[in-house]
Design a protein around this motif. Structure first.
Motif: not given
Length: 120
Positions: A31-34, A51-53, A67-71, A95-105
Protein backbone atom coordinates in the motif's frame (compact mmCIF):
# COMPACT_ATOMS: atom_id res chain seq x y z
CA UNK A 1 -2.34 -2.76 11.09
CA UNK A 2 -0.82 -0.56 13.79
CA UNK A 3 1.51 2.28 12.89
CA UNK A 4 4.08 3.61 15.35
CA UNK A 5 5.75 6.91 14.53
CA UNK A 6 8.96 7.97 16.22
CA UNK A 7 11.92 10.27 15.80
CA UNK A 8 10.38 13.60 16.68
CA UNK A 9 12.01 16.06 18.99
CA UNK A 10 13.28 19.57 19.49
CA UNK A 11 15.65 20.97 16.88
CA UNK A 12 16.95 24.38 15.96
CA UNK A 13 15.97 26.04 12.72
CA UNK A 14 18.10 24.72 9.90
CA UNK A 15 18.52 21.37 11.56
CA UNK A 16 17.36 17.91 10.52
CA UNK A 17 15.25 15.10 11.87
CA UNK A 18 14.40 11.66 10.56
CA UNK A 19 10.99 10.30 11.41
CA UNK A 20 10.23 6.60 11.27
CA UNK A 21 6.92 4.81 11.02
CA UNK A 22 7.00 1.12 11.88
CA UNK A 23 4.03 -1.07 11.08
CA UNK A 24 2.96 -4.10 13.06
CA UNK A 25 0.10 -6.53 12.92
CA UNK A 26 0.20 -6.55 9.14
CA UNK A 27 2.29 -5.63 6.15
CA UNK A 28 2.34 -2.24 4.48
CA UNK A 29 4.41 -3.44 1.55
CA UNK A 30 1.48 -3.38 -0.86
CA UNK A 31 0.00 0.00 0.00
CA UNK A 32 0.96 3.62 -0.40
CA UNK A 33 2.05 5.43 2.71
CA UNK A 34 1.96 9.05 3.72
CA UNK A 35 3.05 11.60 6.27
CA UNK A 36 0.80 14.35 7.56
CA UNK A 37 1.13 17.01 10.21
CA UNK A 38 -1.05 19.10 12.45
CA UNK A 39 0.08 22.33 14.02
CA UNK A 40 -1.70 23.80 17.06
CA UNK A 41 -4.98 25.38 16.08
CA UNK A 42 -4.73 24.17 12.50
CA UNK A 43 -6.20 21.34 10.51
CA UNK A 44 -4.19 18.25 9.69
CA UNK A 45 -2.39 18.67 6.39
CA UNK A 46 -0.70 16.45 3.86
CA UNK A 47 3.11 16.40 3.79
CA UNK A 48 4.33 13.55 1.59
CA UNK A 49 3.21 10.35 -0.08
CA UNK A 50 5.05 7.33 -1.46
CA UNK A 51 3.69 4.51 -3.57
CA UNK A 52 3.83 0.88 -2.50
CA UNK A 53 7.19 0.08 -4.06
CA UNK A 54 8.86 3.43 -3.42
CA UNK A 55 9.23 4.41 -7.07
CA UNK A 56 6.93 7.43 -6.90
CA UNK A 57 6.73 10.21 -4.35
CA UNK A 58 4.64 13.34 -4.00
CA UNK A 59 5.14 16.30 -1.70
CA UNK A 60 3.25 19.29 -0.45
CA UNK A 61 4.77 22.53 -1.67
CA UNK A 62 5.97 23.29 1.87
CA UNK A 63 7.96 20.05 1.98
CA UNK A 64 9.29 19.83 -1.54
CA UNK A 65 13.05 20.16 -1.73
CA UNK A 66 13.55 19.82 2.04
CA UNK A 67 11.80 16.58 3.00
CA UNK A 68 12.30 13.11 1.58
CA UNK A 69 9.91 10.22 2.08
CA UNK A 70 11.24 6.71 1.67
CA UNK A 71 10.36 3.18 2.67
CA UNK A 72 11.92 -0.16 3.48
CA UNK A 73 9.31 -2.83 2.86
CA UNK A 74 11.57 -5.51 4.27
CA UNK A 75 11.45 -3.66 7.58
CA UNK A 76 7.80 -2.66 7.22
CA UNK A 77 8.88 0.91 7.85
CA UNK A 78 8.46 4.30 6.22
CA UNK A 79 10.71 7.29 6.82
CA UNK A 80 10.56 11.05 6.51
CA UNK A 81 13.91 12.80 6.33
CA UNK A 82 13.42 16.46 7.15
CA UNK A 83 16.21 18.92 6.41
CA UNK A 84 16.47 22.70 6.66
CA UNK A 85 13.71 22.72 9.24
CA UNK A 86 11.83 25.93 9.90
CA UNK A 87 9.79 27.03 12.92
CA UNK A 88 6.66 26.71 10.79
CA UNK A 89 7.37 22.98 10.49
CA UNK A 90 6.50 22.65 14.18
CA UNK A 91 3.62 20.19 14.43
CA UNK A 92 2.61 16.71 15.41
CA UNK A 93 3.56 14.43 12.53
CA UNK A 94 1.45 11.40 11.66
CA UNK A 95 2.08 8.50 9.35
CA UNK A 96 -0.79 6.86 7.54
CA UNK A 97 -1.44 3.89 5.33
CA UNK A 98 -3.23 4.13 2.00
CA UNK A 99 -3.64 7.89 1.99
CA UNK A 100 -6.03 9.49 -0.45
CA UNK A 101 -4.49 10.78 -3.64
CA UNK A 102 -3.81 14.50 -3.66
CA UNK A 103 -3.53 16.97 -0.82
CA UNK A 104 -6.45 15.83 1.29
CA UNK A 105 -5.74 14.56 4.80
CA UNK A 106 -7.50 11.24 4.48
CA UNK A 107 -6.18 7.71 4.90
CA UNK A 108 -7.30 4.24 5.86
CA UNK A 109 -5.05 3.80 8.89
CA UNK A 110 -3.37 6.35 11.11
CA UNK A 111 -0.52 6.06 13.54
CA UNK A 112 -0.16 8.07 16.69
CA UNK A 113 1.75 11.27 16.18
CA UNK A 114 5.26 12.31 17.03
CA UNK A 115 5.95 15.89 18.05
CA UNK A 116 8.41 17.97 16.05
CA UNK A 117 9.37 21.33 17.48
CA UNK A 118 11.65 23.71 15.60
CA UNK A 119 13.05 26.61 17.57
CA UNK A 120 14.12 29.84 15.93
Amino acid sequence: VQLQASGGGLVQAGGSLRLSCAASGGTISSVAMGWFRQAPGKEREFVARINWIGSSTYYAASARGRFTISRDNAKNTVYLQMNSLKPEDTAVYYCAANPAVGLTAQADYWGQGTQVTVSS
